[in-house]
Design a protein around this motif. Sequence first.
Motif, PDB file in Angstrom:
ATOM      1  N   HIS A 189       0.823  -1.206   0.000  1.00 38.86           N
ATOM      2  CA  HIS A 189       0.000   0.000   0.000  1.00 38.86           C
ATOM      3  C   HIS A 189       0.855   1.254   0.000  1.00 38.86           C
ATOM      4  O   HIS A 189       1.905   1.299   0.633  1.00 38.86           O
ATOM      5  CB  HIS A 189      -0.917   0.003   1.214  1.00 38.86           C
ATOM      6  N   PRO A 190       0.381   2.272  -0.711  1.00 41.04           N
ATOM      7  CA  PRO A 190       1.153   3.510  -0.849  1.00 41.04           C
ATOM      8  C   PRO A 190       0.952   4.427   0.348  1.00 41.04           C
ATOM      9  O   PRO A 190       0.240   5.421   0.261  1.00 41.04           O
ATOM     10  CB  PRO A 190       0.576   4.124  -2.116  1.00 41.04           C
ATOM     11  N   ILE A 191       1.578   4.092   1.457  1.00 41.78           N
ATOM     12  CA  ILE A 191       1.371   4.907   2.650  1.00 41.78           C
ATOM     13  C   ILE A 191       2.614   5.686   3.063  1.00 41.78           C
ATOM     14  O   ILE A 191       2.527   6.591   3.876  1.00 41.78           O
ATOM     15  CB  ILE A 191       0.910   4.049   3.842  1.00 41.78           C
ATOM     16  N   VAL A 192       3.772   5.339   2.502  1.00 38.55           N
ATOM     17  CA  VAL A 192       4.996   6.006   2.941  1.00 38.55           C
ATOM     18  C   VAL A 192       4.981   7.492   2.630  1.00 38.55           C
ATOM     19  O   VAL A 192       5.734   8.257   3.247  1.00 38.55           O
ATOM     20  CB  VAL A 192       6.249   5.406   2.276  1.00 38.55           C
ATOM     21  N   PHE A 193       4.130   7.912   1.715  1.00 36.57           N
ATOM     22  CA  PHE A 193       4.089   9.323   1.344  1.00 36.57           C
ATOM     23  C   PHE A 193       3.734  10.200   2.540  1.00 36.57           C
ATOM     24  O   PHE A 193       4.103  11.370   2.594  1.00 36.57           O
ATOM     25  CB  PHE A 193       3.098   9.532   0.207  1.00 36.57           C
ATOM     26  N   ASN A 194       3.063   9.609   3.507  1.00 33.89           N
ATOM     27  CA  ASN A 194       2.746  10.356   4.720  1.00 33.89           C
ATOM     28  C   ASN A 194       3.987  10.774   5.500  1.00 33.89           C
ATOM     29  O   ASN A 194       3.923  11.635   6.362  1.00 33.89           O
ATOM     30  CB  ASN A 194       1.841   9.509   5.625  1.00 33.89           C
ATOM     31  N   LEU A 195       5.092  10.106   5.228  1.00 30.89           N
ATOM     32  CA  LEU A 195       6.324  10.411   5.948  1.00 30.89           C
ATOM     33  C   LEU A 195       7.177  11.442   5.221  1.00 30.89           C
ATOM     34  O   LEU A 195       8.207  11.880   5.749  1.00 30.89           O
ATOM     35  CB  LEU A 195       7.138   9.130   6.143  1.00 30.89           C
ATOM     36  N   LEU A 196       6.770  11.806   4.021  1.00 28.94           N
ATOM     37  CA  LEU A 196       7.591  12.690   3.197  1.00 28.94           C
ATOM     38  C   LEU A 196       6.926  14.046   3.014  1.00 28.94           C
ATOM     39  O   LEU A 196       5.704  14.175   3.156  1.00 28.94           O
ATOM     40  CB  LEU A 196       7.798  12.054   1.813  1.00 28.94           C
ATOM     41  N   PRO A 197       7.710  15.055   2.697  1.00 23.66           N
ATOM     42  CA  PRO A 197       7.110  16.331   2.310  1.00 23.66           C
ATOM     43  C   PRO A 197       6.359  16.173   0.991  1.00 23.66           C
ATOM     44  O   PRO A 197       6.506  15.158   0.317  1.00 23.66           O
ATOM     45  CB  PRO A 197       8.321  17.259   2.144  1.00 23.66           C
ATOM     46  N   GLU A 198       5.576  17.157   0.640  1.00 26.36           N
ATOM     47  CA  GLU A 198       4.750  17.028  -0.555  1.00 26.36           C
ATOM     48  C   GLU A 198       5.572  16.713  -1.799  1.00 26.36           C
ATOM     49  O   GLU A 198       5.207  15.859  -2.585  1.00 26.36           O
ATOM     50  CB  GLU A 198       3.940  18.309  -0.783  1.00 26.36           C
ATOM     51  N   LYS A 199       6.698  17.410  -1.941  1.00 23.17           N
ATOM     52  CA  LYS A 199       7.566  17.128  -3.083  1.00 23.17           C
ATOM     53  C   LYS A 199       8.826  16.437  -2.591  1.00 23.17           C
ATOM     54  O   LYS A 199       9.413  16.834  -1.595  1.00 23.17           O
ATOM     55  CB  LYS A 199       7.950  18.430  -3.789  1.00 23.17           C
ATOM     56  N   PHE A 200       9.216  15.413  -3.316  1.00 24.11           N
ATOM     57  CA  PHE A 200      10.375  14.638  -2.876  1.00 24.11           C
ATOM     58  C   PHE A 200      11.065  14.056  -4.102  1.00 24.11           C
ATOM     59  O   PHE A 200      10.463  13.932  -5.172  1.00 24.11           O
ATOM     60  CB  PHE A 200       9.940  13.517  -1.935  1.00 24.11           C
ATOM     61  N   SER A 201      12.322  13.681  -3.920  1.00 21.27           N
ATOM     62  CA  SER A 201      13.061  13.068  -5.017  1.00 21.27           C
ATOM     63  C   SER A 201      12.957  11.553  -4.902  1.00 21.27           C
ATOM     64  O   SER A 201      12.624  11.011  -3.841  1.00 21.27           O
ATOM     65  CB  SER A 201      14.531  13.483  -4.939  1.00 21.27           C
ATOM     66  N   LEU A 202      13.250  10.888  -5.988  1.00 25.02           N
ATOM     67  CA  LEU A 202      13.233   9.427  -5.954  1.00 25.02           C
ATOM     68  C   LEU A 202      14.264   8.885  -4.980  1.00 25.02           C
ATOM     69  O   LEU A 202      14.059   7.847  -4.362  1.00 25.02           O
ATOM     70  CB  LEU A 202      13.483   8.870  -7.353  1.00 25.02           C
ATOM     71  N   ARG A 203      15.373   9.604  -4.871  1.00 23.19           N
ATOM     72  CA  ARG A 203      16.385   9.172  -3.914  1.00 23.19           C
ATOM     73  C   ARG A 203      15.838   9.182  -2.477  1.00 23.19           C
ATOM     74  O   ARG A 203      16.059   8.246  -1.719  1.00 23.19           O
ATOM     75  CB  ARG A 203      17.603  10.094  -4.003  1.00 23.19           C
ATOM     76  N   GLU A 204      15.098  10.241  -2.130  1.00 23.74           N
ATOM     77  CA  GLU A 204      14.502  10.298  -0.796  1.00 23.74           C
ATOM     78  C   GLU A 204      13.524   9.145  -0.588  1.00 23.74           C
ATOM     79  O   GLU A 204      13.507   8.499   0.465  1.00 23.74           O
ATOM     80  CB  GLU A 204      13.751  11.627  -0.595  1.00 23.74           C
TER      81      GLU A 204
END
Lengths: 239, 239
Positions: B159-174
């Motif tokens: 499930h795509p939940i890790v986005f909650n841990l990142l800022p709105e914009k992020f790099s693939l490396r992050e």
Amino acid sequence: MGTALQKTIQQLRSENREYFQIALSVDCVIFGFDNNELKVLLIKSDLEEFNDQWSLLGDLVRPDENLDNASYRVLKDRTGLDDVYLEQVYTFGDVDRHPAGRVITTAYYSLINIKDHQLKLQHNELHWHPIQEITTLAFDHKPILDTCLKQLQSKIEEHPIVFNLLPEKFSLRELQSLYEAILGVKMDRRNFRKKFFLMGWLVDVNELEQDVPHRPGKLYRFDTSRFSSGKATKKMAVS
Amino acid sequence: MGTALQKTIQQLRSENREYFQIALSVDCVIFGFDNNELKVLLIKSDLEEFNDQWSLLGDLVRPDENLDNASYRVLKDRTGLDDVYLEQVYTFGDVDRHPAGRVITTAYYSLINIKDHQLKLQHNELHWHPIQEITTLAFDHKPILDTCLKQLQSKIEEHPIVFNLLPEKFSLRELQSLYEAILGVKMDRRNFRKKFFLMGWLVDVNELEQDVPHRPGKLYRFDTSRFSSGKATKKMAVS
DNA sequence: CAAAAATGTGTAACCTATACACAATCTAAG
DNA sequence: CTTAGATTGTGTATAGGTTACACATTTTTG
């Protein structure tokens, strides 16, 4: 912003009883497999509010027993069975989930071999219900059942637990019917057999089915020895 | 063999208080991602028994609030954040798990963007701890943390939940560093990128990283629109 | 002895996962 | 301004697993 848990429980008790007005229960979704159907053991509710509705087997947790033990106790009292597969699933804690007061319940599911249990189905109002036919239950027990079924479905895709629902010796057809009953899908016979043999979960016991009106299949048992070392990582396929 | 739940709660209350001696709490494992590490927000325990040990954020459940709401309340009180990802994991109910009395606790984990939260780290004794460095915690909080981490690990594979841990914009490396931090593995860069693009979870925002001492990467955001229809079924690979 | 019903078996096509290398871009340091 | 260092961005070949699919064999029943 001091929170309640930062005080000791003794302090809380002496200050007020506010936090001791919640009761805690366990509810067990007891799965069985019979007549090619997945079934659940239910009891007639005797709360007036739910007269004539079926409900899961549960009980309040005692102050001196571990949560897990409470569900084992319910299971043993009800089925007479010991040493069964039991797994915690989810805790349901809505304020109004129980009409008679604030009761938070932790749901468990259990897998038992329905034949082992026949004896104990005494006079009390316990019955096995095919999950397909269960549309409503007392309290919030229907969503609890649904949650447990979903958990079971995802669990069997990775772990060899369905054997708890079968007799010691079983045919591949029985095993496949069980998977189909739990997952609600049809599977390809050849691929199913191939995958199971590759997993190495089965031991050929060199016996054949008895009393079937067609060519009898070979019987297998679950290879328990393989489970100290072997890990169940492959997915069950459906097709 | 009449079980307690077959009586009404009112009956029980009037008969005795035996079943109302258990308190119920929630504990939140609050995950954050910072400096390429997965971190957990902890507080210094102020129970004498656990002096100077860190513990999870929790509180007793109030008689008039839903279980889920209790964990939202803890989270909001502690972080100031609303509308966060929160998921129930497991309920821990051993008799002796809390030294001050019988307290059963339901564990939740939460994913927050650590940057959003900076402001609220006031004078109180809250700190972010890299999960790698956490060896002991007060009560049974270490096994609770471990259970939540395992659940998180298995959840992000589908499930795509890790986005909650990142800022709105992020790099693939992050994004990749985050997966590596959660799963504790190294992944192949090319395969990681390929898979993510195939999943269609990402939208190119046509911007580049700023202030990195090397070639800047493109920035992406999570494609929320895709999630009414699209379902996240593929597994994240590691290599 | 024939019909019915289910068992037991292998292969080819497809899809996914993995391993792997080099040119391009930007910063920092001299 | 040039160079070294660091990281981004990109494609292909191999291996492994999943799926679709048909026919001969065995046993029971009438």
